[in-house]
Design a protein around this motif. Structure first.
Motif, PDB file in Angstrom:
ATOM      1  N   LEU A  86       0.832  -1.201   0.000  1.00 21.22           N
ATOM      2  CA  LEU A  86       0.000   0.000   0.000  1.00 21.22           C
ATOM      3  C   LEU A  86       0.865   1.249   0.000  1.00 21.22           C
ATOM      4  CD1 LEU A  86      -2.541  -1.141   2.724  1.00 21.22           C
ATOM      5  CD2 LEU A  86      -2.907  -1.168   0.250  1.00 21.22           C
ATOM      6  N   VAL A  87       0.439   2.264  -0.744  1.00 15.82           N
ATOM      7  CA  VAL A  87       1.089   3.573  -0.748  1.00 15.82           C
ATOM      8  C   VAL A  87       0.163   4.540  -0.021  1.00 15.82           C
ATOM      9  CG1 VAL A  87       2.000   5.443  -2.160  1.00 15.82           C
ATOM     10  CG2 VAL A  87       2.241   3.072  -2.924  1.00 15.82           C
ATOM     11  N   THR A  88       0.668   5.189   1.023  1.00 14.46           N
ATOM     12  CA  THR A  88      -0.181   6.005   1.890  1.00 14.46           C
ATOM     13  C   THR A  88       0.352   7.425   2.006  1.00 14.46           C
ATOM     14  OG1 THR A  88       1.039   5.568   3.934  1.00 14.46           O
ATOM     15  CG2 THR A  88      -0.605   3.941   3.265  1.00 14.46           C
ATOM     16  N   GLY A  89      -0.542   8.353   2.361  1.00 16.44           N
ATOM     17  CA  GLY A  89      -0.133   9.692   2.760  1.00 16.44           C
ATOM     18  C   GLY A  89       0.269   9.673   4.223  1.00 16.44           C
ATOM     19  N   HIS A  90       0.815  10.784   4.689  1.00 10.24           N
ATOM     20  CA  HIS A  90       1.325  10.845   6.070  1.00 10.24           C
ATOM     21  C   HIS A  90       0.234  10.545   7.088  1.00 10.24           C
ATOM     22  CE1 HIS A  90       3.773  11.990   9.472  1.00 10.24           C
ATOM     23  NE2 HIS A  90       2.824  12.849   9.863  1.00 10.24           N
ATOM     24  N   GLY A  91      -0.959  11.002   6.838  1.00 11.66           N
ATOM     25  CA  GLY A  91      -2.029  10.807   7.806  1.00 11.66           C
ATOM     26  C   GLY A  91      -2.634   9.423   7.777  1.00 11.66           C
ATOM     27  N   ASP A  92      -2.200   8.580   6.843  1.00  7.37           N
ATOM     28  CA  ASP A  92      -2.789   7.249   6.707  1.00  7.37           C
ATOM     29  C   ASP A  92      -1.921   6.150   7.312  1.00  7.37           C
ATOM     30  OD1 ASP A  92      -4.898   8.345   5.279  1.00  7.37           O
ATOM     31  OD2 ASP A  92      -3.811   8.188   3.384  1.00  7.37           O
ATOM     32  N   VAL A  93      -0.825   6.529   8.015  1.00 13.27           N
ATOM     33  CA  VAL A  93       0.121   5.524   8.502  1.00 13.27           C
ATOM     34  C   VAL A  93      -0.556   4.567   9.485  1.00 13.27           C
ATOM     35  CG1 VAL A  93       2.223   5.143   9.832  1.00 13.27           C
ATOM     36  CG2 VAL A  93       2.137   6.963   8.118  1.00 13.27           C
ATOM     37  N   GLY A  94      -1.360   5.087  10.389  1.00 10.39           N
ATOM     38  CA  GLY A  94      -2.051   4.213  11.343  1.00 10.39           C
ATOM     39  C   GLY A  94      -2.953   3.231  10.635  1.00 10.39           C
ATOM     40  N   MET A  95      -3.643   3.716   9.630  1.00 13.54           N
ATOM     41  CA  MET A  95      -4.510   2.846   8.850  1.00 13.54           C
ATOM     42  C   MET A  95      -3.691   1.774   8.122  1.00 13.54           C
ATOM     43  SD  MET A  95      -7.169   3.942   5.834  1.00 13.54           S
ATOM     44  CE  MET A  95      -5.856   4.776   4.938  1.00 13.54           C
ATOM     45  N   ALA A  96      -2.509   2.155   7.619  1.00 16.09           N
ATOM     46  CA  ALA A  96      -1.661   1.200   6.906  1.00 16.09           C
ATOM     47  C   ALA A  96      -1.137   0.125   7.846  1.00 16.09           C
ATOM     48  CB  ALA A  96      -0.500   1.930   6.250  1.00 16.09           C
ATOM     49  N   VAL A  97      -0.800   0.506   9.054  1.00 20.16           N
ATOM     50  CA  VAL A  97      -0.336  -0.492  10.028  1.00 20.16           C
ATOM     51  C   VAL A  97      -1.432  -1.515  10.293  1.00 20.16           C
ATOM     52  CG1 VAL A  97       0.379  -0.831  12.422  1.00 20.16           C
ATOM     53  CG2 VAL A  97       1.332   1.062  11.087  1.00 20.16           C
ATOM     54  N   GLN A  98      -2.673  -1.041  10.424  1.00 21.50           N
ATOM     55  CA  GLN A  98      -3.784  -1.964  10.619  1.00 21.50           C
ATOM     56  C   GLN A  98      -3.959  -2.853   9.389  1.00 21.50           C
ATOM     57  OE1 GLN A  98      -5.673  -2.584  13.375  1.00 21.50           O
ATOM     58  NE2 GLN A  98      -6.465  -4.283  12.129  1.00 21.50           N
ATOM     59  N   ALA A  99      -3.743  -2.284   8.205  1.00 24.01           N
ATOM     60  CA  ALA A  99      -3.859  -3.067   6.973  1.00 24.01           C
ATOM     61  C   ALA A  99      -2.814  -4.172   6.935  1.00 24.01           C
ATOM     62  CB  ALA A  99      -3.714  -2.146   5.763  1.00 24.01           C
ATOM     63  N   MET A 100      -1.614  -3.909   7.430  1.00 27.23           N
ATOM     64  CA  MET A 100      -0.578  -4.947   7.474  1.00 27.23           C
ATOM     65  C   MET A 100      -0.990  -6.068   8.414  1.00 27.23           C
ATOM     66  SD  MET A 100       3.091  -3.007   7.207  1.00 27.23           S
ATOM     67  CE  MET A 100       3.913  -4.589   7.139  1.00 27.23           C
ATOM     68  N   ARG A 101      -1.655  -5.704   9.485  1.00 31.88           N
ATOM     69  CA  ARG A 101      -2.169  -6.753  10.381  1.00 31.88           C
ATOM     70  C   ARG A 101      -3.245  -7.582   9.684  1.00 31.88           C
ATOM     71  NH1 ARG A 101      -2.861  -2.655  15.492  1.00 31.88           N
ATOM     72  NH2 ARG A 101      -0.640  -2.551  16.083  1.00 31.88           N
ATOM     73  N   ASP A 102      -3.910  -6.949   8.720  1.00 29.60           N
ATOM     74  CA  ASP A 102      -4.958  -7.652   7.971  1.00 29.60           C
ATOM     75  C   ASP A 102      -4.400  -8.422   6.771  1.00 29.60           C
ATOM     76  OD1 ASP A 102      -6.829  -6.637   9.714  1.00 29.60           O
ATOM     77  OD2 ASP A 102      -7.348  -4.928   8.431  1.00 29.60           O
ATOM     78  N   GLY A 103      -3.083  -8.355   6.561  1.00 31.73           N
ATOM     79  CA  GLY A 103      -2.498  -9.166   5.499  1.00 31.73           C
ATOM     80  C   GLY A 103      -1.741  -8.428   4.429  1.00 31.73           C
ATOM     81  N   ALA A 104      -1.625  -7.091   4.509  1.00 30.90           N
ATOM     82  CA  ALA A 104      -0.846  -6.364   3.517  1.00 30.90           C
ATOM     83  C   ALA A 104       0.626  -6.775   3.605  1.00 30.90           C
ATOM     84  CB  ALA A 104      -0.984  -4.856   3.721  1.00 30.90           C
ATOM     85  N   TRP A 105       1.303  -6.756   2.458  1.00 29.51           N
ATOM     86  CA  TRP A 105       2.718  -7.147   2.439  1.00 29.51           C
ATOM     87  C   TRP A 105       3.587  -6.078   3.112  1.00 29.51           C
ATOM     88  CZ3 TRP A 105       5.966 -11.042   1.604  1.00 29.51           C
ATOM     89  CH2 TRP A 105       7.299 -10.771   1.320  1.00 29.51           C
ATOM     90  N   ASP A 106       3.353  -4.806   2.755  1.00 32.44           N
ATOM     91  CA  ASP A 106       4.130  -3.692   3.306  1.00 32.44           C
ATOM     92  C   ASP A 106       3.401  -2.403   2.942  1.00 32.44           C
ATOM     93  OD1 ASP A 106       6.143  -2.219   4.521  1.00 32.44           O
ATOM     94  OD2 ASP A 106       7.749  -3.454   3.654  1.00 32.44           O
TER      95      ASP A 106
END
Length: 438
Positions: free
Chosen positions: A79-99
């Motif tokens: 996933l490619v995220t903006g600065h404000g989306d980092v928390g959401m991206a961390v949760q996405a990694m817990r849901d199975g995102a590669w990085d």
């Protein structure tokens, strides 16, 4: 197998810059401007990893990841995220995102993340390919002798293509199993497997069975009939005993093979047909064509890839395992206990020529389970030391067969130490794995 990168980015300038970066690094990339377009492309070309922006018009990157991973749970999605989306991206990694990568991403970080994902994807795809090929082939064609191992290796190579194949093998050697392995391991596995015994069909109905017919094409044809060839569209057409096909129809089959289309009786319209054709014969078709019993042009059209299936006498090492497999299957079918196999019985199995090949062996196993097989006897030959060695080797094989290849249990049953048994196994070239249930 080299996977590519599926890039999903709605901003044209960012999409172009990312594509250039990846292509300059020698990566294959396909870019989409929306999640919906990416899903459509992935459905046709799933051998990829995914790099997607989180914020997209319509379906967002998180929804895209969920849909992709539902189709393929192992798919690496970055996933490619903006600065404000980092928390959401961390949760996405817990849901199975590669990085995840934070904008603006650094080139070195981008390539490092994708390089690891591509390596993981290559391993996944190769493992799937091997499981599909060897799982199907090994489950259909039992045996581990050098002859059958060599055959299965060549079969696996051919199965990955859609090339037509000519299978040459004696009666009962398993030619239809080879055709089914080609079908199930090949690109047409989701299509139909259509088998035709060319020697069994009466010539009077052969043409309509093979090519189909329109209403009124012949007396009694009241409705359209789809022929076997057309029914195999998208799958595999297996022509067993092709040497028995009437000469008058061989020219029509040749045209089907050359044009990949078929005309129903009573029709002037050709129906396109895309299928793998596997022909099987027990005869030398070159000799048959030289004698005028088989069309030479059809022989040369079929003889693109020829697989010679070894007869059972050339793979005698497989006989104990095959017999046990057939006996276990028969015991389950007839609801009978599995009889013990004495060394003399095993010796008879190994000494027999088996002109009917695997089919004959399977029938013998069924009779054995039913208590009707009284011919499993053998006469020893050679000098006394040779006879002793033959008896000892067969006794060990018999016990291994009865205990499913368990060396410890075999040593206990034979009343010898495990080390002694291992020495004898090495001396006689006996491999316990061959006696384990499949």
């Amino acid at each position: 197998m080299t996977p590519y990168i599926l890039l999903v980015e709605d901003d044209p300038s960012v999409r172009e810059a990312c594509c250039q970066t990846l292509e300059l690094a020698d990566y294959a990339v396909h870019a989409c401007d929306s999640a919906e377009a990416a899903l459509q492309h992935f459905a046709r070309h799933p051998d990829c990893i995914v790099l997607t922006d989180v914020r997209l018009p319509g379906m967002d990157g998180l929804q895209l990841m969920a849909a992709l991973r539902q189709a393929d749970p192992e798919l690496p999605v970055t996933l490619v995220t903006g600065h404000g989306d980092v928390g959401m991206a961390v949760q996405a990694m817990r849901d199975g995102a590669w990085d995840f990568l934070e904008k603006p991403w650094q080139r070195e970080r981008l390539l490092e993340v994708l390089s690891r994902a591509l390596a993981q994807r290559r391993l996944q795809l190769e493992n799937r390919r091997l499981r599909a090929e060897h799982g199907t082939i090994d489950s259909l064609l039992l045996g581990d002798s050098p002859a059958i191992r060599q055959f299965k290796a060549r079969l696996a190579t051919v199965a990955a293509t859609d090339a037509d194949v000519l299978v040459l093998g004696e009666t009962g050697s398993g030619k239809e199993l080879v055709a089914r392995a080609l079908h199930q391991s090949g690109p047409g596995a989701r299509g139909e497997f259509v088998a035709i015994n060319c020697a069994a069909l009466p010539e009077t109905v052969f043409e309509s069975e093979m090519f189909g017919a329109e209403p009124g094409a012949y007396t009694g044809a009241s409705k359209r009939r789809i022929g076997k060839i057309e029914h195999a569209d998208g799958g595999t057409l297996f022509l067993d005993e092709i040497e028995g096909m009437p000469l008058s129809l061989q020219a029509k089959l040749l045209r089907v093979l050359e044009t990949r289309s078929v005309e129903r009786l009573g029709s002037n319209r050709a129906q396109p047909v895309r299928c793998r054709v596997v022909a099987a014969t027990k005869l030398d078709l070159k000799q048959e064509s030289d004698a005028g019993r088989f069309r030479a042009d059809l022989y040369y059209r079929l003889n693109v890839i020829t697989l010679r299936l070894p007869p059972l006498r050339e793979r005698s090492e497989d006989i104990p395992r095959l017999f046990l497999h057939f006996a276990q299957r028969a015991a389950a079918r007839f609801q009978r206990p599995l009889p013990a196999l004495a060394s003399a019985n095993l010796a008879a199995l190994l000494a027999a020529r088996w002109p009917g090949n695997v089919r004959e062996l399977a029938h013998a196993a069924e009779r054995w389970v039913l208590g009707l097989e009284d011919e499993l006897t053998a006469t020893a030959s050679g000098s006394l030391p040779q006879q002793v060695e033959q008896f000892e080797a067969r006794a060990i094989e018999s016990v291994l067969l009865s205990v499913g290849g368990d060396v410890s249990a075999a040593a206990q049953a034979l009343g010898i130490a495990r080390k002694t048994l291992y020495d004898k196994l090495a001396r006689y070239g006996i491999q316990p794995a061959r006696y384990r249930p499949s």
